[in-house]
Write a protein that holds these residues in place. Structure first.
Motif, mmCIF file in Angstrom:
data_model
loop_
_atom_site.group_PDB
_atom_site.id
_atom_site.type_symbol
_atom_site.label_atom_id
_atom_site.label_comp_id
_atom_site.label_asym_id
_atom_site.label_seq_id
_atom_site.Cartn_x
_atom_site.Cartn_y
_atom_site.Cartn_z
ATOM 1 N N ALA A 112 2.373 4.368 15.045
ATOM 2 C CA ALA A 112 1.980 5.215 13.909
ATOM 3 C C ALA A 112 1.872 6.670 14.358
ATOM 4 C CB ALA A 112 0.652 4.734 13.358
ATOM 5 N N TRP A 159 0.326 7.049 8.745
ATOM 6 C CA TRP A 159 0.729 5.660 9.032
ATOM 7 C C TRP A 159 2.193 5.609 9.443
ATOM 8 C CZ3 TRP A 159 -2.578 2.305 10.253
ATOM 9 C CH2 TRP A 159 -3.768 2.093 9.548
ATOM 10 N N ALA A 184 2.400 1.529 3.656
ATOM 11 C CA ALA A 184 0.965 1.793 3.554
ATOM 12 C C ALA A 184 0.573 1.795 2.083
ATOM 13 C CB ALA A 184 0.659 3.153 4.173
#
Lengths: 684, 227
Positions: A112, A159, A184
């Motif tokens: 991430a 993310w 996400a």
């Protein structure tokens, strides 16, 4: 190992060029094996991406990277992709893929952006964990992943890079890989969405790639597949091996590849590997002794997949065999294994002749169905399809009576369109030959019920055809108490066949009670075309073929390169011309066309052949007008030019005379153009 | 395999076009190129030679023989003799490959024309007894009779060859072979080719074989009807 292995987390970089500007997308993957990485498909959302994969193990940073290519991509909303790396990392076994866990604790790790050091342009994995559940409702199920880690509000872009990260269930519940992270949740900063493993396992091609084929790697040279039945006392594979040494079969891979039919139907993966082999095999020798249902089904599939050479053999005397042969394979040639001496003469001859015929005759067939399932959709399809249903079933008196009185009314009443007209083979009204009409229906009918009751060989041959040529699976049903096949031509196996159990497991037909068929059939019929519930107590979900699986494999595996529809116009025209008078009419002046002795017809044939040659030449000329025309095409134009001049020799038609001059002029200018190049080459 | 055979096919077509234009040198040049190409395949080829390769070698040598013959017949004296001799040599070479052809490729073109060539060079050979071409003609007739009964029943060349052999043997049933040929309704070039063989034979050997001019007349008539 069934838990998350952090060593297997992969960093994926997908590079693409957009208007000359290089674009780079980062994602996460997981090494399923030493060179196979599972990730999210949307990482490669731009066409023509080049992939680099970084593995955790390794020495220097450089040695941890490998190029990779996509070898599978999910279809529709299945946001997943398999990459194959050129380098092998680690000796990893396939993790346990779980499609049966709905909730619990999970863990993962991914690249991430939140864990990246953007100043130093380095990426680190972000370990993740939390609880998960399954989101149901409209559309397919998703994994709802609550994380213990929070991304600050409005920072959801952080993310990014975690897509493709594996999701593993962790104790105290069951362990195993349950999916991958795909996006996400925009509203909930600590919530991610995952693709459940069950969606991957629904794709037969995914399963075929992640499990090694039970056949190993198939030969690259032309080869012969031997399909052996469950009950066989013969040494067909050994005999085939002897036959392949025959000089007439020179160039063939020496060893036949055996597929024992029980292995073919033992698992979803084996089924896929068998279909792929049936599509690829240049020659198939199938032992049809006792017409075992799985053998017949595979022959039906072969007849759709490949216009190759297929020879059927039997351990029975041909007279006994012929008396029981199903109608749809009656015209196929069968060799008997009972007389070994003639078998050794007949088999190589059948294989060699079949190959020779196949090469020169585009209509050559040794199994039915290939051409019929490729016939155009019937004119009345739009009108008829919603109102009719094809039923493949036995025709015994007892069954026919049961069908008319009980089964037909139930099927009619409970199918979606209510009141559909049910058509068995005998009810087909097409003016085409019965077999042709049946195969046409098998391809085009949206609605098809197959009753396995009685394990009739013709029903299984037709089922094979249907599965291979239609993306819409038929609804398979069977009377309870019939779950074991016990029909044979001779030497009926006393205990039935084990393949019956495996077929039941693989295809999961709906079992009904002959006395109360409605009880079992009502639900599946009303839900149709949704497939019936995957499990019937006989098999786990993973043991049942996914919907449309046979068609998917057939579509991916069939030898499309040789499909006649792709024949280039000049080849097609030349073949047509040569089919009229042969390749070398002066050497072989025998007429090839029936009734060519009719003078008027013969004169028109003469004219037709000339026009075909002209068409071939003009198209080749067009191809060669491109700056980047291939050398092979130019050589072909040179050859065809000479053949066309010769074909037009005896014509005094001014158009032909002019064209001959034009072609001669073309050849002269080509020679002049090449002469300096050749002399330059000679001087090098 | 397809590539070189296709190239040979094109070279043969080019040679036939040149032949029909009486451009003998060009025709021979194309065919020699085809022979070189075919010969380049033979060292690598298995034994016995694949029938396609043997068949093409036999046919191409036969074409060379035919072109030298036509070329020679247009000349006189030593030049004529030289080309007729080259023609016989080419037919002999083609015959070597022709003998091993399997039944579905059966052919007697070189077998018969190597004998025709010898007669053109020296018609007196027809008068010599056993141990000369008489035995070869007998053998050719036996082979052709059997082949016409079986694998070559619809092959126009087989009837041309049989008629020619019977004429050279002085048999009374020679013309019936040409009538059978006509029943097959062959292309005109078959009659032309048969006449190209029989007309010069008739010129040099009608004294020994009086049926030759009759056969030429018959074929000329049949050819006219076929147009």
């Amino acid at each position: 190992m069934s838990g998350l292995d952090h060593e297997r987390i992969a960093l994926i970089v997908a590079k693409s060029a957009d208007n000359g500007r290089s674009q780079e997308v980062v994602g996460t993957g997981y090494f399923l094996t030493g060179n196979l990485v599972l990730t999210a498909r949307h990482i490669a959302e731009r066409p023509g991406c080049a992939f680099s994969v970084r593995a955790e193990p390794g020495g220097s940073e450089k040695s941890r990277w490998s190029d990779a290519v996509s070898c599978w991509e999910g279809v529709g909303d299945v946001d997943a992709m398999l990459l194959r790396t050129t380098r092998q990392f680690g000796d990893w076994e396939m993790p346990i893929l779980r499609g049966d866990i709905d909730e619990g604790e999970w863990e993962s790790a991914g690249y991430a952006r939140a864990a990246a050091n953007e100043k130093e342009e380095s990426r680190k994995t972000l370990p993740l964990r939390g609880s998960f559940g399954t989101s149901l409702g409209q559309g397919f199920a998703e994994l709802a992943l609550q994380t213990e880690q929070n991304i600050a509000p409005n920072w959801e872009a952080y993310w990014k890079g975690v897509s493709g990260a594996p999701v593993f269930a962790r104790p105290p519940g069951a362990q195993g890989m349950i999916g991958i992270i795909t996006e996400a949740n925009r509203a909930l900063s600590n919530c991610l969405i995952g693709l459940p493993t069950s969606r991957l396992l629904d794709d037969i091609r995914f399963r075929s790639i992640i499990r090694p084929s039970f056949l190993g790697s198939l030969p690259s040279a032309p080869w012969c597949l031997v399909l052996t039945p469950e009950n066989s006392a013969s040494d067909l594979v050994g005999q085939a091996g002897d036959v392949l040494k025959d000089p007439r079969l020179r160039g063939l891979h020496r060893d036949p590849i055996e597929i024992p039919v029980l292995e073919a139907v033992r698992s979803v993966e084996n089924w896929a590997a068998t279909l792929d082999a049936l599509a690829r095999a240049d020659y198939v020798i199938a032992d049809v002794t006792a017409f075992e249902p799985a053998v017949m089904m595979l022959l039906g599939i072969r007849s759709v997949l490949r216009r190759g050479v297929t020879v059927s053999v039997t351990a029975d005397e041909l007279t006994a065999h012929s008396s029981a042969v199903p109608f749809n394979v009656q015209e196929t040639r069968v060799l008997s294994l009972t007389d070994e001496e003639s078998f050794y003469e007949d088999l190589p001859r059948a294989l060699a002749e079949g190959a020779a015929n196949l090469a020169r005759d585009s209509n050559y067939l040794d199994l039915p169905a290939y051409h019929a399932v490729r016939s155009p959709r019937p004119e009345t399809w739009a009108e008829d399809d919603a109102k009719t249903m094809l039923v493949l079933c036995p025709f015994s008196e007892d069954y026919s009576d049961f069908y008319r009185r009980k089964l037909r009314p139930i099927i009619r009443l409970h199918t979606a369109n209510g009141g559909m007209k049910l058509l068995r083979m005998l009810d087909l009204k097409s003016p085409r030959l019965v077999g042709q009409a049946l195969y046409e229906q098998l391809r085009w009918s949206s609605w098809c019920v197959v009753d396995w009751t009685g394990w009739r060989p013709n029903v299984f041959f037709e089922l094979g055809v249907r599965l291979a040529c239609s993306e819409r699976d038929p609804l398979s049903i069977i009377q309870r108490g019939n779950a074991r096949h016990s029909v044979g031509v001779s030497g009926t196996p006393p205990n039935g066949l084990h393949q019956s159990d495996l077929l039941m497991q693989l295809f999961n037909p709906v079992e009904y009670d002959r006395m109360r068929p409605r009880d079992a059939l009502k639900g599946p019929l009303e839900a149709w075309p949704e497939p019936p519930a995957r499990t019937n107590g006989r098999a786990s979900k993973q043991q049942v073929l996914p919907s449309s699986a046979t068609f998917e494999v057939a579509q991916a595996s069939f030898w499309w390169e040789r499909d006649p529809i792709l024949t280039l116009p000049h080849v097609e025209q030349r073949q047509a011309a040569e089919s009229i008078f042969g390749k070398d009419p002066e050497k072989h002046p025998e007429p090839l066309i029936l009734f060519a002795g009719n003078d008027q017809f013969n004169a028109e044939l003469d004219a037709a052949a000339r026009e075909r040659w002209i068409a071939a030449w003009l198209y080749l000329r067009h191809l060669c007008s491109a700056d980047n025309a291939a050398e092979g095409i130019q050589a072909e134009l040179g050859r065809v030019s000479l053949l066309v001049i010769y074909a037009l020799t005896s014509s005094s038609d001014p158009r032909h005379v002019t064209l001959r001059k034009e072609i001669r002029q073309f050849l002269r200018s080509e020679r002049a153009r090449r002469a300096p190049q050749e002399s330059e080459g000679a001087g090098d | 395999v397809t590539d070189y055979l296709d190239e040979v096919l094109a070279l043969k077509a080019s040679a036939k076009t040149a032949r029909d234009d009486s451009d003998w040198q060009e025709a021979i040049s194309d065919l020699q190129e085809a022979i070189d190409l075919l010969r380049s395949q033979t060292p690598e080829a298995p034994r016995p030679l694949p029938s396609q390769l043997a068949s093409e070698l036999s046919d191409t040598y036969g074409l060379i023989g035919g072109i030298h013959k036509r070329w020679g017949l247009n000349l006189d004296g030593e030049d004529r003799r030289r080309h007729l001799k080259e023609s016989v040599d080419a037919y002999d070479e083609g015959f070597w490959f022709e003998q091993v052809l399997p039944p579905n490729d059966a052919n007697t073109y070189n077998r018969v024309n190597r004998l025709v060539g010898r007669v053109l060079l020296d018609p007196a050979v027809l008068d010599k007894g056993s141990g000369t071409i008489a035995d070869d003609l007998q053998e050719a007739e036996n082979i052709l009779t059997e082949e016409i009964r079986s694998v070559r029943q619809k092959d126009p060349w087989a009837y041309c060859d049989l008629g020619t052999v019977r004429l050279l043997r002085g048999e009374s049933n020679a013309l019936s072979a040409f009538r059978q040929l006509d029943r097959l309704r062959p292309p005109t070039f078959v009659y032309d080719s048969a006449l190209t063989t029989l007309e010069p034979l008739s010129e040099v050997a009608s004294g020994l074989r009086p049926e030759l001019p009759q056969a030429v007349n018959l074929l000329q008539r049949l050819r006219r009807y076929s147009e």
